[in-house]
Each structure stands twice: as structure tokens, then as C-alpha cells.
Motif scaffolding. Structure first.
Motif, PDB file in Angstrom:
ATOM      1  N   MET A   1     -30.254   2.272 -44.190  1.00  0.00           N
ATOM      2  CA  MET A   1     -30.532   1.627 -42.896  1.00  0.00           C
ATOM      3  C   MET A   1     -30.865   2.706 -41.874  1.00  0.00           C
ATOM      4  O   MET A   1     -30.114   3.675 -41.714  1.00  0.00           O
ATOM      5  N   ASN A   2     -32.019   2.604 -41.199  1.00  0.00           N
ATOM      6  CA  ASN A   2     -32.392   3.634 -40.239  1.00  0.00           C
ATOM      7  C   ASN A   2     -31.581   3.520 -38.960  1.00  0.00           C
ATOM      8  O   ASN A   2     -30.860   2.549 -38.733  1.00  0.00           O
ATOM      9  N   ASN A   3     -31.746   4.528 -38.086  1.00  0.00           N
ATOM     10  CA  ASN A   3     -30.924   4.605 -36.887  1.00  0.00           C
ATOM     11  C   ASN A   3     -31.135   3.406 -35.974  1.00  0.00           C
ATOM     12  O   ASN A   3     -30.165   2.846 -35.424  1.00  0.00           O
ATOM     13  N   ALA A   4     -32.382   2.995 -35.791  1.00  0.00           N
ATOM     14  CA  ALA A   4     -32.657   1.855 -34.916  1.00  0.00           C
ATOM     15  C   ALA A   4     -31.989   0.593 -35.443  1.00  0.00           C
ATOM     16  O   ALA A   4     -31.440  -0.209 -34.673  1.00  0.00           O
ATOM     17  N   ALA A   5     -32.018   0.405 -36.761  1.00  0.00           N
ATOM     18  CA  ALA A   5     -31.388  -0.773 -37.354  1.00  0.00           C
ATOM     19  C   ALA A   5     -29.872  -0.715 -37.196  1.00  0.00           C
ATOM     20  O   ALA A   5     -29.218  -1.732 -36.947  1.00  0.00           O
ATOM     21  N   LEU A   6     -29.292   0.494 -37.350  1.00  0.00           N
ATOM     22  CA  LEU A   6     -27.845   0.656 -37.153  1.00  0.00           C
ATOM     23  C   LEU A   6     -27.450   0.295 -35.720  1.00  0.00           C
ATOM     24  O   LEU A   6     -26.442  -0.381 -35.486  1.00  0.00           O
ATOM     25  N   ARG A   7     -28.227   0.753 -34.759  1.00  0.00           N
ATOM     26  CA  ARG A   7     -27.929   0.457 -33.354  1.00  0.00           C
ATOM     27  C   ARG A   7     -28.034  -1.043 -33.081  1.00  0.00           C
ATOM     28  O   ARG A   7     -27.194  -1.608 -32.367  1.00  0.00           O
ATOM     29  N   ALA A   8     -29.054  -1.664 -33.641  1.00  0.00           N
ATOM     30  CA  ALA A   8     -29.208  -3.104 -33.455  1.00  0.00           C
ATOM     31  C   ALA A   8     -28.038  -3.866 -34.070  1.00  0.00           C
ATOM     32  O   ALA A   8     -27.544  -4.849 -33.494  1.00  0.00           O
ATOM     33  N   GLU A   9     -27.566  -3.415 -35.236  1.00  0.00           N
ATOM     34  CA  GLU A   9     -26.444  -4.074 -35.891  1.00  0.00           C
ATOM     35  C   GLU A   9     -25.154  -3.901 -35.092  1.00  0.00           C
ATOM     36  O   GLU A   9     -24.383  -4.851 -34.911  1.00  0.00           O
ATOM     37  N   ALA A  10     -24.922  -2.695 -34.587  1.00  0.00           N
ATOM     38  CA  ALA A  10     -23.723  -2.460 -33.775  1.00  0.00           C
ATOM     39  C   ALA A  10     -23.745  -3.319 -32.520  1.00  0.00           C
ATOM     40  O   ALA A  10     -22.722  -3.901 -32.126  1.00  0.00           O
ATOM     41  N   THR A  11     -24.904  -3.424 -31.895  1.00  0.00           N
ATOM     42  CA  THR A  11     -25.028  -4.242 -30.687  1.00  0.00           C
ATOM     43  C   THR A  11     -24.809  -5.716 -31.001  1.00  0.00           C
ATOM     44  O   THR A  11     -24.174  -6.451 -30.220  1.00  0.00           O
ATOM     45  N   ARG A  12     -25.313  -6.181 -32.124  1.00  0.00           N
ATOM     46  CA  ARG A  12     -25.117  -7.582 -32.525  1.00  0.00           C
ATOM     47  C   ARG A  12     -23.634  -7.887 -32.710  1.00  0.00           C
ATOM     48  O   ARG A  12     -23.137  -8.937 -32.272  1.00  0.00           O
ATOM     49  N   ILE A  13     -22.920  -6.989 -33.363  1.00  0.00           N
ATOM     50  CA  ILE A  13     -21.482  -7.196 -33.585  1.00  0.00           C
ATOM     51  C   ILE A  13     -20.740  -7.196 -32.251  1.00  0.00           C
ATOM     52  O   ILE A  13     -19.849  -8.032 -32.003  1.00  0.00           O
ATOM     53  N   PHE A  14     -21.103  -6.270 -31.355  1.00  0.00           N
ATOM     54  CA  PHE A  14     -20.506  -6.231 -30.019  1.00  0.00           C
ATOM     55  C   PHE A  14     -20.742  -7.546 -29.283  1.00  0.00           C
ATOM     56  O   PHE A  14     -19.824  -8.121 -28.686  1.00  0.00           O
ATOM     57  N   GLN A  15     -21.967  -8.059 -29.336  1.00  0.00           N
ATOM     58  CA  GLN A  15     -22.290  -9.304 -28.639  1.00  0.00           C
ATOM     59  C   GLN A  15     -21.525 -10.489 -29.218  1.00  0.00           C
ATOM     60  O   GLN A  15     -21.213 -11.441 -28.499  1.00  0.00           O
ATOM     61  N   ALA A  16     -21.189 -10.439 -30.517  1.00  0.00           N
ATOM     62  CA  ALA A  16     -20.370 -11.506 -31.098  1.00  0.00           C
ATOM     63  C   ALA A  16     -18.990 -11.528 -30.454  1.00  0.00           C
ATOM     64  O   ALA A  16     -18.410 -12.592 -30.212  1.00  0.00           O
ATOM     65  N   GLY A  17     -18.452 -10.340 -30.156  1.00  0.00           N
ATOM     66  CA  GLY A  17     -17.169 -10.264 -29.467  1.00  0.00           C
ATOM     67  C   GLY A  17     -17.247 -10.799 -28.055  1.00  0.00           C
ATOM     68  O   GLY A  17     -16.348 -11.509 -27.588  1.00  0.00           O
ATOM     69  N   VAL A  18     -18.327 -10.464 -27.354  1.00  0.00           N
ATOM     70  CA  VAL A  18     -18.520 -10.967 -25.995  1.00  0.00           C
ATOM     71  C   VAL A  18     -18.644 -12.492 -25.992  1.00  0.00           C
ATOM     72  O   VAL A  18     -18.039 -13.183 -25.176  1.00  0.00           O
ATOM     73  N   ALA A  19     -19.417 -13.015 -26.951  1.00  0.00           N
ATOM     74  CA  ALA A  19     -19.634 -14.469 -27.008  1.00  0.00           C
ATOM     75  C   ALA A  19     -18.327 -15.221 -27.254  1.00  0.00           C
ATOM     76  O   ALA A  19     -18.131 -16.331 -26.744  1.00  0.00           O
ATOM     77  N   ALA A  20     -17.417 -14.620 -28.016  1.00  0.00           N
ATOM     78  CA  ALA A  20     -16.136 -15.279 -28.309  1.00  0.00           C
ATOM     79  C   ALA A  20     -15.274 -15.426 -27.067  1.00  0.00           C
ATOM     80  O   ALA A  20     -14.351 -16.248 -27.038  1.00  0.00           O
ATOM     81  N   ALA A  21     -15.564 -14.625 -26.057  1.00  0.00           N
ATOM     82  CA  ALA A  21     -14.803 -14.694 -24.809  1.00  0.00           C
ATOM     83  C   ALA A  21     -15.519 -15.534 -23.760  1.00  0.00           C
ATOM     84  O   ALA A  21     -15.194 -15.454 -22.573  1.00  0.00           O
ATOM     85  N   ASP A  22     -16.484 -16.350 -24.188  1.00  0.00           N
ATOM     86  CA  ASP A  22     -17.227 -17.193 -23.260  1.00  0.00           C
ATOM     87  C   ASP A  22     -16.264 -18.038 -22.431  1.00  0.00           C
ATOM     88  O   ASP A  22     -15.510 -18.861 -22.975  1.00  0.00           O
ATOM     89  N   PRO A  23     -16.242 -17.863 -21.118  1.00  0.00           N
ATOM     90  CA  PRO A  23     -15.238 -18.552 -20.299  1.00  0.00           C
ATOM     91  C   PRO A  23     -15.407 -20.062 -20.248  1.00  0.00           C
ATOM     92  O   PRO A  23     -14.415 -20.794 -20.224  1.00  0.00           O
ATOM     93  N   ALA A  24     -16.647 -20.530 -20.227  1.00  0.00           N
ATOM     94  CA  ALA A  24     -16.855 -21.979 -20.162  1.00  0.00           C
ATOM     95  C   ALA A  24     -16.314 -22.658 -21.412  1.00  0.00           C
ATOM     96  O   ALA A  24     -15.625 -23.691 -21.340  1.00  0.00           O
ATOM     97  N   GLY A  25     -16.601 -22.104 -22.570  1.00  0.00           N
ATOM     98  CA  GLY A  25     -16.101 -22.681 -23.816  1.00  0.00           C
ATOM     99  C   GLY A  25     -14.587 -22.685 -23.880  1.00  0.00           C
ATOM    100  O   GLY A  25     -13.968 -23.653 -24.354  1.00  0.00           O
TER     101      GLY A  25
END
Length: 407
Positions: A1-25
Motif C-alpha cells: 500500500m503506497n503512502n497516499a493510500a495509507l494516509r487515506a486509510e488512517a483518515t477513514r478510520i479516524f472519521q469513523a471514530g468522529v462519526a460514532a460521536a455524532d451528537p444528534a444521533g
């Protein structure tokens, strides 16, 4: 996996954590499970206040509604007054908001009910200093705390001792029954600490606050009025109970990050303490797991300010990890970010670094040791193109980290 793909994957996982804390839900689930019946006065305080209030008003009969949040997360909400404070250092708007909250609940009687929607950031967004301590004193004290290296529990101990709102102050200011839905940004979910616990009892006494400040070498930097107030011992009154419910937390976000990818290990769900020591914990975990791996961390570190640079705890953690792992030779990415999208007094959520981060900083003419020594991680990561910038998220459940290694 190249560096750009690794960064995109790390960001996706981070955003999953943020989404789980969605205040409205989180508010929706809580009010569907246990509805509020009859008229209710609704207060929302914190970085997630707007989203929490907008959702709550779909489920309750609000007699009146007040929102206190930061400018970035503010939104017009039909049926609610919206006030703006400042974070992390309180502003004049924070003073006005603190007074408004106390006035909002003061006239309510035992037959009335209050629904309080609490999220991280509330400590600075609304302040109501005790008698003898001015708003300027409180602002100066908060600035000292932010640079002291104290953890969030210790800082909120001091903040509560200087406030008529924190440490159960909202509860004490009204005769109404109070139910609070709390989005916790505190590791361990001590409700006395989230937004400094306006619907919960105090963390501790003046004597304990004095000891914490003296041990941190921060006592002499406090304004004289603050030292005078904390120098007087007092009895902490027993609080009448409120119904406090946690509806989201850092741990919930970590579990969502695990669910977002395979082969994940939660290494540490309480990554706290000095940022340099936290970096060593991350580096040790990286070395302990060979081959392809995904490692998840969560917590809230502290930074003791010794320089006059710009940055935040997540940026400094990321840069320290990059420095410690620069010679590993592996293809890896490490991301450390605040779930609120803001790290310290910057527009970045944190940093996302790799094995070439330090080389890119050097190519830009900067020295990593000097950058860290001046607490200037923002400009170091900016030079490397490694700032994590996502904008305000409207939620806050502390910080999360993800390390990826792929062959």
C-alpha cells in the motif's frame, strides 16, 4: 500500500471514530429510549450544543431553550437563543453566557424540569466567576492552566473552585428537576469533569486545588485574586441529585474505529499524561507489533509549554512519534487528532505523519529538535505538509490515534 493510500486509510478510520460521536444521533437514541413528558426548559452547553439542541427540539415540548457554543459550531435554531463563547480561553461572550445560564434556571420551581445537553468545551464557553474573582482573572487563570501540563481532571478541579456554574452550580441555581444528557470528552467518563460538571458535584476542595497548582509550579503565576480565593478553606456542600446520562464517549469512538477495519488492536484507551511520555508508549507499541498492523489509541495528553511556538497536544504527539520512528525503515502512517477538529489554538485537528516527515521538515530548513523545544509543532508539520485539517466536527470526545503499517 503506497503512502497516499495509507494516509487515506488512517483518515477513514479516524472519521469513523468522529462519526460514532455524532451528537444528534446520541441525543435521538437517548430521548427515544426515555422520552421527556411535559414542558421542559432546555439548555445546551459545549462544542456539540447546536447539534444536540436541534435534535432535542424534535423530541420535547420546550418551554424555552438556550444554546451556548463556540463560533465555528454555532447555528441558528428555531425556538432557541444561541450565545457564543470562546475556547480554549474564555471571552467576554463566555462571561455573558455563564450569567445567562444561571438566569435561565433561576426562576424555575420544583414543578418544572430542565433538560441539560452537555458536551466538551463547556468549561471555557460559559464562565461565572465567584465573588472577588473577575472575568479577567478567570481568563488569566485558564491561560495558566492550559500551559501548566496539568491533566483535564486537575484543570477542572481548579476551574470548579473559581466558578458559580461549574461543579454543580447549574443544579444549585435552580429548584427544578434536572436531567442531563452528556457527551463525554473525558477519559474514564468522570462526569464531574465533563464541561467541569455543571450538573454534578465538585471534584475537590480549595486545599486540593492549591496543592495541584503548587505541585505543577503554577501557583505563583495565578492572579492574586485567584490565590486569595483558593487560600480560603471551605466546606463543599452536598449536592442534590440530578439524572445524568452518558450518551457518547471516547471509548465508543474507539470501538467504532475497530469496527471500521480488520486486524485492529486497541493498545491504550487511556493515553494520557505528558506528551513526550505518551509518544514513547506509542513507539513501544509500534515496535511490539511486527508486520502489517493497525493500532488504535485514545485519550488526552498534556503539554507543558516551555516555548512560544504554536501547536497542540495532537500535533506535538504526532511529531514526536515521527521523530522517534524516522529510522525504522518501514512504510507506516501515524495519525493523532482531536475529535472536535481542533487542536490547541490552531485550525488543525492534529497531525498525520510518516517515515519521511522529519526529512521533509529538514528540507524546509527547520530543525525538529528546535521545533519541539519551542512547542512549535504546528509550523513543523505545516512545513512537512502533515497537518490534519478537517474543520470543526460539531462533537468532542477527546483525542484518538491510529497507527498503520502495511507491506
Amino acid at each position: 500500500m503506497n503512502n497516499a493510500a495509507l494516509r487515506a486509510e488512517a483518515t477513514r478510520i479516524f472519521q469513523a471514530g468522529v462519526a460514532a460521536a455524532d451528537p444528534a444521533g446520541a441525543v435521538r437514541r437517548a430521548l427515544n429510549a426515555q422520552p421527556v413528558t411535559g414542558p421542559v426548559a432546555v439548555i445546551a452547553l459545549g462544542k456539540a450544543a447546536g447539534a444536540m439542541m436541534a435534535e432535542a427540539l424534535l423530541h420535547v415540548e420546550a418551554s424555552k431553550a438556550l444554546v451556548v457554543t463556540n463560533a465555528e459550531n454555532a447555528q441558528d435554531i428555531a425556538g432557541a437563543e444561541v450565545m457564543i463563547g470562546e475556547h480554549p480561553v474564555p471571552s467576554d461572550g463566555s462571561v455573558a453566557a455563564g450569567a445567562a445560564i444561571l438566569d435561565f434556571v433561576a426562576g424555575l420551581g420544583p414543578e418544572d424540569q430542565v433538560l441539560a445537553l452537555i458536551s466538551g468545551g463547556g468549561s471555557a464557553l460559559a464562565i461565572a466567576p465567584v465573588e472577588g474573582v473577575s472575568a479577567a482573572d478567570k481568563q488569566a487563570a485558564n491561560a495558566v492552566l492550559l500551559g501548566s501540563g496539568l491533566d483535564i481532571n486537575q484543570m477542572n478541579l481548579v476551574r470548579q473552585c473559581l466558578s458559580r456554574l461549574k461543579g454543580g452550580g447549574l443544579l444549585a441555581a435552580t429548584k427544578a428537576s434536572v436531567r442531563a444528557l452528556i457527551l463525554s470528552d473525558v477519559i474514564g467518563d468522570d462526569l464531574r469533569v465533563v464541561a467541569s460538571g455543571p450538573t454534578v458535584g465538585r471534584v475537590g476542595t480549595h486545599a486540593e486545588a492549591r496543592r495541584v497548582l503548587m505541585d505543577a509550579g503554577a501557583w505563583d503565576a495565578m492572579p492574586q485574586a485567584v490565590r486569595d480565593h483558593l487560600g480560603r478553606d471551605e466546606d463543599v456542600a452536598e449536592m442534590r441529585p440530578a439524572y445524568n446520562q452518558i450518551i457518547g464517549s471516547n471509548r465508543v469512538s474507539l470501538e467504532a474505529m475497530v469496527a471500521a477495519c480488520d486486524g485492529t488492536v486497541i493498545v491504550d484507551d487511556a493515553l494520557e499524561g505528558d506528551v513526550a511520555e505518551a509518544a514513547q508508549k506509542v513507539l513501544s507499541a509500534m515496535n511490539a507489533h511486527s508486520g502489517d498492523c493497525t493500532l488504535i489509541f485514545g485519550g488526552e495528553t498534556t503539554v507543558k509549554l516551555v516555548g512560544d511556538g504554536v501547536g497542540g497536544r495532537n500535533q506535538e504527539l504526532a511529531l514526536r512519534v515521527a521523530q522517534g520512528a524516522a529510522e525504522s525503515g518501514d512504510d507506516w502512517v501515524f495519525l493523532s487528532g482531536g475529535t472536535d477538529g481542533r487542536d490547541g489554538p490552531t485550525d488543525a485537528a492534529g497531525g498525520i505523519v510518516d517515515t519521511q516527515t522529519c526529512a521533509r521538515i529538514a528540507d524546509a530548513g527547520l530543525d525538529v529538535d528546535a521545533v519541539l523545544g519551542n512547542n512549535d509543532s504546528f509550523h513543523g508539520l505545516q512545513a512537512a505538509g502533515d497537518l490534519l485539517v478537517i474543520g470543526g466536527t460539531g462533537t468532542n470526545v477527546a483525542d484518538v490515534q491510529v497507527f498503520l503499517r502495511r507491506s
